[in-house]
Design a protein around this motif. Sequence first.
Motif, short mmCIF file in Angstrom:
data_model
loop_
_atom_site.label_atom_id
_atom_site.label_comp_id
_atom_site.label_asym_id
_atom_site.label_seq_id
_atom_site.Cartn_x
_atom_site.Cartn_y
_atom_site.Cartn_z
N LYS A 3 0.83 -1.19 0.00
CA LYS A 3 0.00 0.00 0.00
C LYS A 3 0.86 1.25 0.00
O LYS A 3 0.58 2.22 -0.68
CB LYS A 3 -0.94 0.00 1.20
CG LYS A 3 -2.00 -1.05 1.14
CD LYS A 3 -2.88 -1.01 2.35
CE LYS A 3 -3.90 -2.12 2.28
NZ LYS A 3 -4.75 -2.15 3.46
N ARG A 18 -6.52 7.48 1.69
CA ARG A 18 -6.52 6.06 1.36
C ARG A 18 -7.91 5.52 1.10
O ARG A 18 -8.08 4.37 0.73
CB ARG A 18 -5.85 5.26 2.47
CG ARG A 18 -4.40 5.63 2.58
CD ARG A 18 -3.69 4.84 3.60
NE ARG A 18 -2.31 5.31 3.67
CZ ARG A 18 -1.41 4.78 4.44
NH1 ARG A 18 -1.71 3.78 5.21
NH2 ARG A 18 -0.18 5.25 4.44
N GLY A 19 -8.94 6.33 1.28
CA GLY A 19 -10.29 5.91 0.98
C GLY A 19 -10.73 6.34 -0.40
O GLY A 19 -11.88 6.13 -0.79
N VAL A 21 -11.20 6.46 -4.46
CA VAL A 21 -11.61 5.41 -5.39
C VAL A 21 -10.39 4.74 -6.00
O VAL A 21 -10.35 3.51 -6.14
CB VAL A 21 -12.53 5.99 -6.49
CG1 VAL A 21 -12.89 4.93 -7.50
CG2 VAL A 21 -13.77 6.58 -5.87
N GLN A 24 -8.85 2.31 -3.50
CA GLN A 24 -9.70 1.13 -3.33
C GLN A 24 -9.59 0.20 -4.52
O GLN A 24 -9.49 -1.03 -4.35
CB GLN A 24 -11.16 1.55 -3.14
CG GLN A 24 -11.42 2.25 -1.82
CD GLN A 24 -12.86 2.66 -1.70
OE1 GLN A 24 -13.76 1.90 -2.03
NE2 GLN A 24 -13.09 3.86 -1.22
N SER A 27 -6.21 -1.64 -4.30
CA SER A 27 -6.16 -2.73 -3.33
C SER A 27 -7.00 -3.92 -3.78
O SER A 27 -6.60 -5.07 -3.59
CB SER A 27 -6.59 -2.24 -1.95
OG SER A 27 -7.90 -1.79 -1.97
N LEU A 28 -8.16 -3.65 -4.41
CA LEU A 28 -8.97 -4.75 -4.93
C LEU A 28 -8.24 -5.47 -6.07
O LEU A 28 -8.33 -6.70 -6.18
CB LEU A 28 -10.32 -4.24 -5.42
CG LEU A 28 -11.30 -3.80 -4.32
CD1 LEU A 28 -12.54 -3.18 -4.94
CD2 LEU A 28 -11.67 -4.95 -3.43
N LYS A 58 -17.20 -5.61 -6.97
CA LYS A 58 -16.92 -4.36 -6.27
C LYS A 58 -16.04 -3.45 -7.11
O LYS A 58 -16.29 -2.24 -7.22
CB LYS A 58 -16.21 -4.63 -4.94
CG LYS A 58 -17.08 -5.06 -3.83
CD LYS A 58 -16.26 -5.20 -2.56
CE LYS A 58 -17.09 -5.76 -1.44
NZ LYS A 58 -16.29 -5.92 -0.21
N ARG A 59 -14.98 -4.05 -7.70
CA ARG A 59 -14.08 -3.24 -8.51
C ARG A 59 -14.79 -2.70 -9.74
O ARG A 59 -14.60 -1.55 -10.12
CB ARG A 59 -12.86 -4.06 -8.93
CG ARG A 59 -11.83 -3.20 -9.68
CD ARG A 59 -10.62 -3.97 -10.07
NE ARG A 59 -10.91 -4.83 -11.20
CZ ARG A 59 -9.98 -5.52 -11.85
NH1 ARG A 59 -8.73 -5.49 -11.47
NH2 ARG A 59 -10.32 -6.28 -12.87
N LEU A 62 -16.92 0.26 -8.66
CA LEU A 62 -16.10 1.44 -8.38
C LEU A 62 -15.58 2.08 -9.67
O LEU A 62 -15.56 3.31 -9.81
CB LEU A 62 -14.91 1.07 -7.49
CG LEU A 62 -15.21 0.91 -6.01
CD1 LEU A 62 -14.02 0.31 -5.29
CD2 LEU A 62 -15.58 2.24 -5.39
#
Length: 89
Positions: A3, A18-19, A21, A24, A27-28, A58-59, A62
């Motif tokens: 990360k 870090r929140g 899009v 996220q 990381s996904l 989810k990805r 997003l």
Amino acid sequence: MVKNSFISVIPQEKEENRGSVEFQVFSLTNKIRRLTLHLELHKKDFSSQRGLRIILGKRRRLLAYLSRKNRIRYKKLIDQLNIREQKVR
């Protein structure tokens, strides 16, 4: 460790961002790549297959959100992560 390396790759306004899009999706994408390697060895691990499908969804959601809100950031992100552009329905 992964990360922190991503934060240095994609310049962001704040360290606390870090929140976002982009983070996220990053990381996904890492989880997807790890699960894909796992499933190559363990083909009958159906629980991991289900988890992979959930993470892919989810990805996808997003990325759809990001493409609607800011097309430039979307293009930049998919180029950096080497993922294909979404199909338009």
